[in-house]
Design a protein around this motif. Structure first.
Motif, PDB file in Angstrom:
ATOM      1  N   TRP A  28     -33.755 -39.503 -56.965  1.00 51.20           N
ATOM      2  CA  TRP A  28     -32.858 -38.425 -56.543  1.00 51.20           C
ATOM      3  C   TRP A  28     -32.133 -38.849 -55.279  1.00 51.20           C
ATOM      4  CZ3 TRP A  28     -38.201 -38.090 -56.347  1.00 51.20           C
ATOM      5  CH2 TRP A  28     -38.780 -37.978 -55.077  1.00 51.20           C
ATOM      6  N   ASN A  29     -31.143 -38.081 -54.909  1.00 52.11           N
ATOM      7  CA  ASN A  29     -30.324 -38.367 -53.733  1.00 52.11           C
ATOM      8  C   ASN A  29     -30.868 -37.571 -52.550  1.00 52.11           C
ATOM      9  OD1 ASN A  29     -28.356 -38.670 -51.756  1.00 52.11           O
ATOM     10  ND2 ASN A  29     -26.663 -38.624 -53.211  1.00 52.11           N
ATOM     11  N   PRO A  30     -31.517 -38.225 -51.578  1.00 49.58           N
ATOM     12  CA  PRO A  30     -32.117 -37.486 -50.461  1.00 49.58           C
ATOM     13  C   PRO A  30     -31.092 -36.870 -49.525  1.00 49.58           C
ATOM     14  CG  PRO A  30     -32.252 -39.848 -50.058  1.00 49.58           C
ATOM     15  CD  PRO A  30     -31.700 -39.678 -51.450  1.00 49.58           C
ATOM     16  N   TYR A  31     -29.821 -37.255 -49.677  1.00 49.01           N
ATOM     17  CA  TYR A  31     -28.775 -36.719 -48.814  1.00 49.01           C
ATOM     18  C   TYR A  31     -28.139 -35.463 -49.384  1.00 49.01           C
ATOM     19  CZ  TYR A  31     -29.397 -41.358 -46.858  1.00 49.01           C
ATOM     20  OH  TYR A  31     -29.950 -42.487 -46.315  1.00 49.01           O
ATOM     21  N   ARG A  32     -28.582 -35.065 -50.568  1.00 51.37           N
ATOM     22  CA  ARG A  32     -28.115 -33.820 -51.178  1.00 51.37           C
ATOM     23  C   ARG A  32     -29.135 -32.710 -50.956  1.00 51.37           C
ATOM     24  NH1 ARG A  32     -22.710 -34.123 -52.824  1.00 51.37           N
ATOM     25  NH2 ARG A  32     -22.315 -36.223 -53.627  1.00 51.37           N
ATOM     26  N   PHE A  33     -28.688 -31.484 -51.070  1.00 48.75           N
ATOM     27  CA  PHE A  33     -29.577 -30.342 -50.907  1.00 48.75           C
ATOM     28  C   PHE A  33     -30.663 -30.361 -51.978  1.00 48.75           C
ATOM     29  CE2 PHE A  33     -30.379 -25.884 -52.342  1.00 48.75           C
ATOM     30  CZ  PHE A  33     -31.198 -25.526 -51.284  1.00 48.75           C
ATOM     31  N   GLN A  34     -31.903 -30.219 -51.566  1.00 49.93           N
ATOM     32  CA  GLN A  34     -33.040 -30.198 -52.479  1.00 49.93           C
ATOM     33  C   GLN A  34     -33.589 -28.766 -52.526  1.00 49.93           C
ATOM     34  OE1 GLN A  34     -34.198 -33.537 -53.821  1.00 49.93           O
ATOM     35  NE2 GLN A  34     -32.110 -33.818 -53.069  1.00 49.93           N
ATOM     36  N   SER A  35     -33.276 -28.054 -53.587  1.00 50.29           N
ATOM     37  CA  SER A  35     -33.694 -26.650 -53.679  1.00 50.29           C
ATOM     38  C   SER A  35     -35.203 -26.537 -53.855  1.00 50.29           C
ATOM     39  CB  SER A  35     -32.988 -25.965 -54.847  1.00 50.29           C
ATOM     40  OG  SER A  35     -33.474 -26.458 -56.084  1.00 50.29           O
ATOM     41  N   ARG A  36     -35.721 -25.366 -53.550  1.00 45.63           N
ATOM     42  CA  ARG A  36     -37.149 -25.108 -53.761  1.00 45.63           C
ATOM     43  C   ARG A  36     -37.501 -25.206 -55.239  1.00 45.63           C
ATOM     44  NH1 ARG A  36     -38.010 -19.433 -51.181  1.00 45.63           N
ATOM     45  NH2 ARG A  36     -40.127 -19.758 -51.978  1.00 45.63           N
ATOM     46  N   LEU A  37     -36.565 -24.817 -56.092  1.00 45.98           N
ATOM     47  CA  LEU A  37     -36.795 -24.932 -57.534  1.00 45.98           C
ATOM     48  C   LEU A  37     -36.899 -26.393 -57.939  1.00 45.98           C
ATOM     49  CD1 LEU A  37     -37.041 -23.329 -60.206  1.00 45.98           C
ATOM     50  CD2 LEU A  37     -34.567 -23.637 -60.483  1.00 45.98           C
ATOM     51  N   GLU A  42     -28.314 -22.947 -52.081  1.00 48.09           N
ATOM     52  CA  GLU A  42     -29.085 -22.811 -50.851  1.00 48.09           C
ATOM     53  C   GLU A  42     -29.204 -21.352 -50.430  1.00 48.09           C
ATOM     54  OE1 GLU A  42     -29.424 -25.050 -46.519  1.00 48.09           O
ATOM     55  OE2 GLU A  42     -27.768 -25.489 -47.889  1.00 48.09           O
ATOM     56  N   ILE A  43     -28.134 -20.594 -50.601  1.00 48.16           N
ATOM     57  CA  ILE A  43     -28.139 -19.187 -50.215  1.00 48.16           C
ATOM     58  C   ILE A  43     -29.075 -18.378 -51.100  1.00 48.16           C
ATOM     59  CG2 ILE A  43     -26.721 -17.088 -50.149  1.00 48.16           C
ATOM     60  CD1 ILE A  43     -24.401 -18.858 -49.210  1.00 48.16           C
ATOM     61  N   SER A  44     -29.057 -18.673 -52.393  1.00 51.04           N
ATOM     62  CA  SER A  44     -29.843 -17.880 -53.349  1.00 51.04           C
ATOM     63  C   SER A  44     -31.145 -18.574 -53.743  1.00 51.04           C
ATOM     64  CB  SER A  44     -29.013 -17.616 -54.605  1.00 51.04           C
ATOM     65  OG  SER A  44     -28.634 -18.837 -55.223  1.00 51.04           O
ATOM     66  N   ASP A  45     -31.600 -19.528 -52.945  1.00 45.28           N
ATOM     67  CA  ASP A  45     -32.766 -20.334 -53.297  1.00 45.28           C
ATOM     68  C   ASP A  45     -34.051 -19.538 -53.109  1.00 45.28           C
ATOM     69  OD1 ASP A  45     -34.423 -22.422 -53.942  1.00 45.28           O
ATOM     70  OD2 ASP A  45     -34.190 -23.464 -52.032  1.00 45.28           O
ATOM     71  N   ASP A  46     -34.563 -18.988 -54.212  1.00 44.21           N
ATOM     72  CA  ASP A  46     -35.812 -18.229 -54.146  1.00 44.21           C
ATOM     73  C   ASP A  46     -36.993 -19.021 -54.695  1.00 44.21           C
ATOM     74  OD1 ASP A  46     -35.337 -18.247 -56.849  1.00 44.21           O
ATOM     75  OD2 ASP A  46     -35.239 -16.071 -57.088  1.00 44.21           O
ATOM     76  N   GLY A  47     -36.735 -20.242 -55.180  1.00 48.29           N
ATOM     77  CA  GLY A  47     -37.804 -21.084 -55.696  1.00 48.29           C
ATOM     78  C   GLY A  47     -38.259 -20.750 -57.098  1.00 48.29           C
ATOM     79  N   ARG A  48     -37.681 -19.727 -57.697  1.00 45.08           N
ATOM     80  CA  ARG A  48     -38.101 -19.299 -59.038  1.00 45.08           C
ATOM     81  C   ARG A  48     -36.945 -19.285 -60.041  1.00 45.08           C
ATOM     82  NH1 ARG A  48     -43.227 -19.725 -59.834  1.00 45.08           N
ATOM     83  NH2 ARG A  48     -42.892 -18.460 -61.699  1.00 45.08           N
ATOM     84  N   SER A  49     -35.739 -19.145 -59.552  1.00 48.91           N
ATOM     85  CA  SER A  49     -34.580 -19.055 -60.445  1.00 48.91           C
ATOM     86  C   SER A  49     -33.502 -20.014 -59.953  1.00 48.91           C
ATOM     87  CB  SER A  49     -34.047 -17.626 -60.495  1.00 48.91           C
ATOM     88  OG  SER A  49     -33.616 -17.213 -59.206  1.00 48.91           O
ATOM     89  N   GLY A  50     -32.449 -20.124 -60.746  1.00 50.07           N
ATOM     90  CA  GLY A  50     -31.372 -21.035 -60.402  1.00 50.07           C
ATOM     91  C   GLY A  50     -31.225 -22.126 -61.443  1.00 50.07           C
ATOM     92  N   ARG A  51     -30.444 -23.136 -61.098  1.00 47.63           N
ATOM     93  CA  ARG A  51     -30.135 -24.208 -62.034  1.00 47.63           C
ATOM     94  C   ARG A  51     -30.501 -25.560 -61.432  1.00 47.63           C
ATOM     95  NH1 ARG A  51     -24.016 -26.016 -63.188  1.00 47.63           N
ATOM     96  NH2 ARG A  51     -24.370 -26.799 -61.089  1.00 47.63           N
ATOM     97  N   ILE A  52     -31.123 -26.401 -62.239  1.00 46.10           N
ATOM     98  CA  ILE A  52     -31.338 -27.787 -61.848  1.00 46.10           C
ATOM     99  C   ILE A  52     -30.855 -28.687 -62.979  1.00 46.10           C
ATOM    100  CG2 ILE A  52     -33.221 -27.402 -60.224  1.00 46.10           C
ATOM    101  CD1 ILE A  52     -35.203 -28.054 -62.408  1.00 46.10           C
TER     102      ILE A  52
END
Length: 300
Positions: free
Chosen positions: A269-278, A81-91
């Protein structure tokens, strides 16, 4: 207590073997043993019952397993959530075995080209295990086939695909201009084992028409079903996406006349979990790709 210790502990609790776990984690077995030992010393309780070739969780280990998953999920989601730029990260994407090899490769390839900074981890498991992983936050999204019993999970239908009759070359039915369910009623079937929902789709379709397929063989791999059919062990029904990639020429696929057997593909998916922009971006690409599949298979 360190996060790495908890990750090592969870990996070992799943694999139940020090050697395999160390290899998959990319560390030495002594290093893994020391990490677990320090954790047990800190907690003052043994976490595993150690046997010759496997380890199993003690009561204390089972409690820590539940808490460790919660802690690490919270940490991972906070970082995301802190580093959520919508372009990078892990899913983390899951799919059942009768979907993963036929549906995901092209989709993942497209996504990788558009999002080169993203890391996509794929888990291929049966529906019940994927739903459990979704609930526990171990998988962000899964592609499965309906129906299934589930609570507190978001379900989005993607498309329906036909199940095609698959026959060995030279089978008498190949010469028929139309094949009805009554034509295949006396024939032996090759099916996936009961852990796979595709067999439920086939059996339910037949039962609703007062016909119960006689299974002569069961296997855990769809490719083996196709191979056994090619070897004249029986007939079966295969999803359109699996038929589309079979260029062997060793099997013949035919559409049944009348109401077609189908299965419905869905994203969960689990709607109660954080859903990143990615992750939201992946959902959008998944919808587009699924719409293409639906058009290709005449749905929608």
């Amino acid at each position: 207590m360190e996060f790495d210790q908890l990750r090592y502990f969870l990996a070992l609790s799943t694999r139940e073997n020090f050697t395999r776990t160390a290899a998959e984690l990319g560390i030495s077995q002594p290093a893994l043993s020391r990490s677990i030992q320090k954790l047990e010393e800190e907690l003052g309780q043994p976490l595993f019952d150690r046997r010759a070739r496997a380890v199993t969780l003690t009561d204390a280990g089972q409690l820590l397993q539940s808490r460790a998953r919660q802690v690490l999920t919270l940490v991972d989601e906070t970082k995301a959530e802190i580093s959520d730029d919508g372009r990078s990260g892990r899913i983390r994407i899951g799919a059942i075995p009768t979907i993963a090899p036929y549906f995901l490769p092209e989709l993942l390839g497209r996504f990788a080209e558009e999002f080169p900074g993203a890391s996509v981890i794929v888990r291929e498991q049966t529906t019940d295990l994927l739903l459990k992983a979704i609930t526990q936050g171990e998988v962000d999204l899964a592609v499965v086939a309906l129906p299934f019993p589930a609570k507190y999970i978001e379900i989005e239908e993607l498309f329906a695909e036909e199940l095609f009759l698959v026959l060995p070359p030279g089978h008498d039915l190949i010469q028929k201009t139309s094949i009805r369910l009554t034509d295949i009623e006396p024939l032996p079937f090759v099916l996936l084992d009961e852990a796979h929902c595709l067999s439920d789709n086939i059996v339910s379709f037949c039962r609703n028409r007062n016909f119960h397929p006689v299974s002569v063989e069961r296997t855990s791999q769809l490719a083996m079903v196709q191979e056994l059919v090619a070897l004249s062990h029986g007939i079966s029904m295969i999803p359109a996406m699996a038929r589309d990639v079979d260029g062997s020429g060793r099997r013949v696929y035919r559409s049944l006349s009348g109401k077609k057997p189908t299965r419905t593909i869905a994203a969960v998916w689990n709607p109660y979990r954080f859903q990143s922009r990615l992750l939201e971006a992946f959902k959008d690409r998944l919808r587009v790709y699924a719409a293409e599949k639906a058009t290709r298979h005449g749905d929608g």
